[in-house]
Design a protein around this motif. Structure first.
Motif, PDB file in Angstrom:
ATOM      1  N   ARG A  14      -6.476  21.791   7.836  1.00 21.31           N
ATOM      2  CA  ARG A  14      -6.571  21.154   9.153  1.00 21.31           C
ATOM      3  C   ARG A  14      -6.567  22.168  10.296  1.00 21.31           C
ATOM      4  O   ARG A  14      -7.196  21.959  11.318  1.00 21.31           O
ATOM      5  N   ILE A  51     -12.351  21.217   7.630  1.00 20.50           N
ATOM      6  CA  ILE A  51     -12.530  19.776   7.503  1.00 20.50           C
ATOM      7  C   ILE A  51     -14.012  19.556   7.217  1.00 20.50           C
ATOM      8  O   ILE A  51     -14.868  20.015   7.975  1.00 20.50           O
ATOM      9  N   ASP A  52     -14.336  18.872   6.114  1.00 23.48           N
ATOM     10  CA  ASP A  52     -15.744  18.697   5.732  1.00 23.48           C
ATOM     11  C   ASP A  52     -16.423  17.627   6.595  1.00 23.48           C
ATOM     12  O   ASP A  52     -15.800  17.032   7.489  1.00 23.48           O
ATOM     13  N   GLU A  53     -17.708  17.382   6.313  1.00 26.49           N
ATOM     14  CA  GLU A  53     -18.506  16.453   7.123  1.00 26.49           C
ATOM     15  C   GLU A  53     -18.007  15.009   7.033  1.00 26.49           C
ATOM     16  O   GLU A  53     -18.313  14.192   7.889  1.00 26.49           O
ATOM     17  N   LEU A  54     -17.219  14.691   6.010  1.00 29.29           N
ATOM     18  CA  LEU A  54     -16.650  13.345   5.885  1.00 29.29           C
ATOM     19  C   LEU A  54     -15.202  13.288   6.398  1.00 29.29           C
ATOM     20  O   LEU A  54     -14.457  12.364   6.079  1.00 29.29           O
ATOM     21  N   GLN A  55     -14.821  14.325   7.145  1.00 29.61           N
ATOM     22  CA  GLN A  55     -13.495  14.422   7.756  1.00 29.61           C
ATOM     23  C   GLN A  55     -12.368  14.537   6.731  1.00 29.61           C
ATOM     24  O   GLN A  55     -11.265  14.045   6.936  1.00 29.61           O
ATOM     25  N   ARG A  56     -12.665  15.193   5.608  1.00 30.96           N
ATOM     26  CA  ARG A  56     -11.651  15.428   4.575  1.00 30.96           C
ATOM     27  C   ARG A  56     -11.241  16.895   4.606  1.00 30.96           C
ATOM     28  O   ARG A  56     -12.087  17.780   4.770  1.00 30.96           O
ATOM     29  N   PRO A  57      -9.949  17.182   4.410  1.00 34.20           N
ATOM     30  CA  PRO A  57      -9.535  18.582   4.341  1.00 34.20           C
ATOM     31  C   PRO A  57     -10.085  19.231   3.064  1.00 34.20           C
ATOM     32  O   PRO A  57     -10.170  18.588   2.013  1.00 34.20           O
ATOM     33  N   THR A  89     -12.119  19.882  -2.391  1.00 29.59           N
ATOM     34  CA  THR A  89     -11.751  18.850  -1.422  1.00 29.59           C
ATOM     35  C   THR A  89     -10.356  18.357  -1.768  1.00 29.59           C
ATOM     36  O   THR A  89     -10.031  18.149  -2.934  1.00 29.59           O
TER      37      THR A  89
END
Length: 167
Positions: A14, A51-57, A89
């Motif tokens: 994050r 943070i990836d494109e799907l808002q996952r750390p 992920t």
């Protein structure tokens, strides 16, 4: 690497933190050194949180090293250039992890623990990056050619014993 490097993986991702360095091969875990011809050289690593494109750390792990692996034909050492770049992920629930893996079978995901040993993660990536059965294109070792030398067929000896003595 003998010393664990403990991180909070969610906070690391994050906050977009980074960790990099070099680790001597001689200090790697025995499960890695056992697959190598010698313990020379070092592994360079880069661990980045994001943070990836799907808002996952997620954690991105990049490794480079020049290692000597054991040729499975001649059992001599052979150079191997390790270069890996992978993304893990992070998930906080097993259900979400399983659901995401079902939707994307190429996803590398782990359950985020309060503490993650980055050293063990790096060593696991090294193991996955090593070839399963490395072989020289052409082995130049004399023992290999001696093993392939013309030898009498052991079954020919048995066939001779089976023939009647009058022949």
């Amino acid at each position: 690497m003998s010393k664990p490097i403990l991180i909070d993986p969610l906070k690391f991702a994050r906050e977009g933190r980074s960790l990099s360095g070099n680790a001597p091969v001689a200090e790697l875990d025995e499960r890695i050194r056992g697959d190598l011809a010698d313990a020379s050289g070092e592994v360079s690593y880069q661990l980045d949180g994001f943070i990836d494109e799907l808002q996952r750390p997620a954690l991105r792990i990049r490794l480079t090293a020049a290692l000597n692996v054991i040729c499975q034909r001649c059992l001599d050492g052979m150079p191997f250039s390790l270069g890996t770049d992978s993304v893990l992920t992070l998930f906080v629930s097993q259900d979400k992890l399983e659901e995401a893996c079902e939707l994307d079978d190429t996803l590398d995901a782990i359950l985020a623990e309060p503490e993650l040993d980055a050293t063990a993660l790096i060593e696991d990536e090294i193991i996955m990056g090593l070839p399963h059965a490395p072989k020289h294109d052409e082995c130049g070792r004399d023992t290999l050619s001696l093993a392939k030398a013309d030898k009498p067929n052991p079954f020919a000896v048995l066939a001779a014993l089976k023939r009647p003595k009058s022949e």
